[in-house]
Design an enzyme around this catalytic site. Structure first.
Site, PDB file in Angstrom:
ATOM      1  N   ASP A  21     -71.871  36.424   3.411  1.00 13.53           N
ATOM      2  CA  ASP A  21     -71.580  37.484   4.380  1.00 13.53           C
ATOM      3  C   ASP A  21     -71.543  36.931   5.810  1.00 13.53           C
ATOM      4  O   ASP A  21     -72.261  35.982   6.138  1.00 13.53           O
ATOM      5  CB  ASP A  21     -72.649  38.574   4.280  1.00 13.53           C
ATOM      6  CG  ASP A  21     -72.231  39.848   4.986  1.00 13.53           C
ATOM      7  OD1 ASP A  21     -71.019  40.079   5.151  1.00 13.53           O
ATOM      8  OD2 ASP A  21     -73.124  40.615   5.383  1.00 13.53           O
ATOM      9  N   GLY A  22     -70.720  37.554   6.645  1.00 15.67           N
ATOM     10  CA  GLY A  22     -70.691  37.214   8.061  1.00 15.67           C
ATOM     11  C   GLY A  22     -69.412  36.572   8.541  1.00 15.67           C
ATOM     12  O   GLY A  22     -69.321  36.150   9.704  1.00 15.67           O
ATOM     13  N   ASN A  23     -68.385  36.517   7.700  1.00 12.88           N
ATOM     14  CA  ASN A  23     -67.142  35.870   8.104  1.00 12.88           C
ATOM     15  C   ASN A  23     -66.452  36.584   9.260  1.00 12.88           C
ATOM     16  O   ASN A  23     -66.007  35.949  10.223  1.00 12.88           O
ATOM     17  CB  ASN A  23     -66.182  35.790   6.914  1.00 12.88           C
ATOM     18  CG  ASN A  23     -66.646  34.807   5.859  1.00 12.88           C
ATOM     19  OD1 ASN A  23     -67.196  33.762   6.172  1.00 12.88           O
ATOM     20  ND2 ASN A  23     -66.429  35.147   4.596  1.00 12.88           N
ATOM     21  N   ASN A  24     -66.344  37.913   9.159  1.00 13.65           N
ATOM     22  CA  ASN A  24     -65.675  38.660  10.230  1.00 13.65           C
ATOM     23  C   ASN A  24     -66.426  38.543  11.549  1.00 13.65           C
ATOM     24  O   ASN A  24     -65.821  38.386  12.621  1.00 13.65           O
ATOM     25  CB  ASN A  24     -65.522  40.132   9.834  1.00 13.65           C
ATOM     26  CG  ASN A  24     -64.277  40.380   8.996  1.00 13.65           C
ATOM     27  OD1 ASN A  24     -63.288  39.664   9.107  1.00 13.65           O
ATOM     28  ND2 ASN A  24     -64.318  41.401   8.154  1.00 13.65           N
ATOM     29  N   LYS A  34     -57.499  37.741  13.849  1.00  8.78           N
ATOM     30  CA  LYS A  34     -57.961  38.685  12.847  1.00  8.78           C
ATOM     31  C   LYS A  34     -57.953  38.047  11.459  1.00  8.78           C
ATOM     32  O   LYS A  34     -56.943  37.501  11.009  1.00  8.78           O
ATOM     33  CB  LYS A  34     -57.076  39.929  12.860  1.00  8.78           C
ATOM     34  CG  LYS A  34     -57.639  41.093  12.043  1.00  8.78           C
ATOM     35  CD  LYS A  34     -56.826  42.355  12.263  1.00  8.78           C
ATOM     36  CE  LYS A  34     -57.431  43.534  11.512  1.00  8.78           C
ATOM     37  NZ  LYS A  34     -56.661  44.785  11.730  1.00  8.78           N
ATOM     38  N   GLU A  68     -66.094  47.051  -4.027  1.00  5.45           N
ATOM     39  CA  GLU A  68     -66.009  47.927  -2.859  1.00  5.45           C
ATOM     40  C   GLU A  68     -65.058  47.382  -1.784  1.00  5.45           C
ATOM     41  O   GLU A  68     -64.562  48.132  -0.933  1.00  5.45           O
ATOM     42  CB  GLU A  68     -67.396  48.133  -2.243  1.00  5.45           C
ATOM     43  CG  GLU A  68     -68.340  49.010  -3.069  1.00  5.45           C
ATOM     44  CD  GLU A  68     -68.894  48.290  -4.283  1.00  5.45           C
ATOM     45  OE1 GLU A  68     -69.219  48.966  -5.273  1.00  5.45           O
ATOM     46  OE2 GLU A  68     -69.002  47.043  -4.233  1.00  5.45           O
ATOM     47  N   ASN A  69     -64.793  46.076  -1.834  1.00 12.81           N
ATOM     48  CA  ASN A  69     -63.918  45.469  -0.822  1.00 12.81           C
ATOM     49  C   ASN A  69     -62.475  45.956  -0.904  1.00 12.81           C
ATOM     50  O   ASN A  69     -61.693  45.777   0.041  1.00 12.81           O
ATOM     51  CB  ASN A  69     -63.938  43.941  -0.935  1.00 12.81           C
ATOM     52  CG  ASN A  69     -65.217  43.315  -0.413  1.00 12.81           C
ATOM     53  OD1 ASN A  69     -65.596  42.220  -0.821  1.00 12.81           O
ATOM     54  ND2 ASN A  69     -65.908  44.005   0.490  1.00 12.81           N
ATOM     55  N   TRP A  70     -62.102  46.590  -2.027  1.00  8.39           N
ATOM     56  CA  TRP A  70     -60.744  47.127  -2.129  1.00  8.39           C
ATOM     57  C   TRP A  70     -60.510  48.219  -1.093  1.00  8.39           C
ATOM     58  O   TRP A  70     -59.358  48.569  -0.805  1.00  8.39           O
ATOM     59  CB  TRP A  70     -60.514  47.694  -3.534  1.00  8.39           C
ATOM     60  CG  TRP A  70     -60.406  46.655  -4.616  1.00  8.39           C
ATOM     61  CD1 TRP A  70     -61.317  46.399  -5.602  1.00  8.39           C
ATOM     62  CD2 TRP A  70     -59.330  45.731  -4.831  1.00  8.39           C
ATOM     63  NE1 TRP A  70     -60.876  45.375  -6.414  1.00  8.39           N
ATOM     64  CE2 TRP A  70     -59.668  44.944  -5.967  1.00  8.39           C
ATOM     65  CE3 TRP A  70     -58.119  45.483  -4.168  1.00  8.39           C
ATOM     66  CZ2 TRP A  70     -58.832  43.937  -6.458  1.00  8.39           C
ATOM     67  CZ3 TRP A  70     -57.287  44.480  -4.656  1.00  8.39           C
ATOM     68  CH2 TRP A  70     -57.645  43.728  -5.784  1.00  8.39           C
ATOM     69  N   ARG A  72     -61.166  47.996   2.042  1.00  4.75           N
ATOM     70  CA  ARG A  72     -60.877  47.414   3.349  1.00  4.75           C
ATOM     71  C   ARG A  72     -59.395  47.576   3.690  1.00  4.75           C
ATOM     72  O   ARG A  72     -58.578  47.891   2.817  1.00  4.75           O
ATOM     73  CB  ARG A  72     -61.281  45.932   3.358  1.00  4.75           C
ATOM     74  CG  ARG A  72     -62.785  45.733   3.235  1.00  4.75           C
ATOM     75  CD  ARG A  72     -63.206  44.325   3.596  1.00  4.75           C
ATOM     76  NE  ARG A  72     -64.655  44.192   3.619  1.00  4.75           N
ATOM     77  CZ  ARG A  72     -65.304  43.149   4.111  1.00  4.75           C
ATOM     78  NH1 ARG A  72     -64.622  42.137   4.628  1.00  4.75           N
ATOM     79  NH2 ARG A  72     -66.624  43.103   4.095  1.00  4.75           N
ATOM     80  N   GLU A 208     -85.819  35.659  -6.841  1.00  5.77           N
ATOM     81  CA  GLU A 208     -86.459  35.558  -5.531  1.00  5.77           C
ATOM     82  C   GLU A 208     -85.371  35.760  -4.485  1.00  5.77           C
ATOM     83  O   GLU A 208     -84.310  35.136  -4.541  1.00  5.77           O
ATOM     84  CB  GLU A 208     -87.113  34.181  -5.363  1.00  5.77           C
ATOM     85  CG  GLU A 208     -88.244  33.910  -6.336  1.00  5.77           C
ATOM     86  CD  GLU A 208     -89.431  34.833  -6.120  1.00  5.77           C
ATOM     87  OE1 GLU A 208     -89.755  35.107  -4.953  1.00  5.77           O
ATOM     88  OE2 GLU A 208     -90.018  35.295  -7.122  1.00  5.77           O
TER      89      GLU A 208
END
Length: 252
Positions: A21-24, A34, A68-70, A72, A208
């Site tokens: 996570d965190g690319n954008n 963009k 869920e990314n669909w 976007r 963990e």
């Protein structure tokens, strides 16, 4: 201290899962065009894969595209599909060099026929490699995974091959994605959020958890090595008491 020195004498996890996570946010912070954060993030995977296979990790599963990314924007989805295609092409020489098996999990029915064929070919070509398994989750969701497993058991009941009262957690576990792989020992999320976002819910029941504010494009093997060293210090009880675990460890 080198990553090899950090992990040389620690208890290694067999299966590491990473939510990349965190690319954008990386792209915005660095004034990139963009979607270009995803492009940079694609290249961050290579050193992590190489470190894991050299360290002795059996399975590395990465969350590339969730169910869920669909939702976007279509332009971002198209870019992500293009990057996934490029990633598979670019990873193949590395898979051969390091003898890594490549696998995919997720609902393939929503993917293009071209991408599905590319995934199947990559899996077939690397099926005999045994140094490590790299699993890429595409169009994947943990709830979908469990529901799909339940549906398969229901079909067996409907066919008269199984009685509903005989269904157990173990039987359901045999139907989920990666049922033949070790359970997830370590689940890492980059980007600063403290949730697992519907990723490998069944497989990570006793994982963990590790969260870092580091954005995925900045995540490096040295940080993963420190997490593995911390993993070795945690006591994994699996429902037992500390005393029971201590006795079992002492008797080994």
């Amino acid at each position: 201290m080198s990553t090899s020195a950090i992990t040389a004498s620690v208890l290694l996890p067999r299966h590491i899962a990473i939510i990349m996570d965190g690319n954008n946010r990386y792209g915005k912070a660095n004034n990139l065009g963009k979607g270009q954060g995803h492009v940079v993030g694609k290249d961050a995977l290579d050193p992590i894969v190489e470190y894991c296979v050299e360290t002795g990790i059996e399975v590395l599963t990465v969350f590339a595209f969730s169910s869920e990314n669909w939702q976007r924007p279509p332009s971002e989805v198209a870019l992500l599909m293009q990057l996934l295609t490029s990633t598979i092409h670019e990873q193949m020489p590395r898979m051969s060099e390091y003898r890594i098996r490549l696998r995919f999990i997720g609902d393939r029915s929503q993917l293009s026929e071209e991408l599905q064929a590319l995934m199947a070919d990559a899996e077939a070509e690397t099926a005999g490699f045994d140094a490590m398994t790299l699993v890429i989750a595409i169009s994947y969701g943990g709830q979908w995974d469990i529901a799909h497993a339940a549906k398969r058991l229901a079909q067996q009941v409907q066919a008269g091959e199984l009685r509903a009262e005989d269904i157990s957690a173990e039987m359901l576990g045999e139907q989920v994605q990666l049922a033949d792989a070790p359970a997830v020992d370590m689940l890492v999320r980059t980007g600063g959020d403290y949730r697992i976002s519907n990723f490998l819910l069944w497989q990570s029941a006793y994982a963990e958890l590790f969260f870092t504010p580091t954005l995925w494009p900045d995540f490096v093997p040295e940080e993963l090595a420190l997490m593995i060293a911390e993993f070795a210090q945690r006591q994994r009880r699996f429902g037992k008491t500390s005393e029971q675990v201590g006795i079992e460890q002492h008797s080994r």
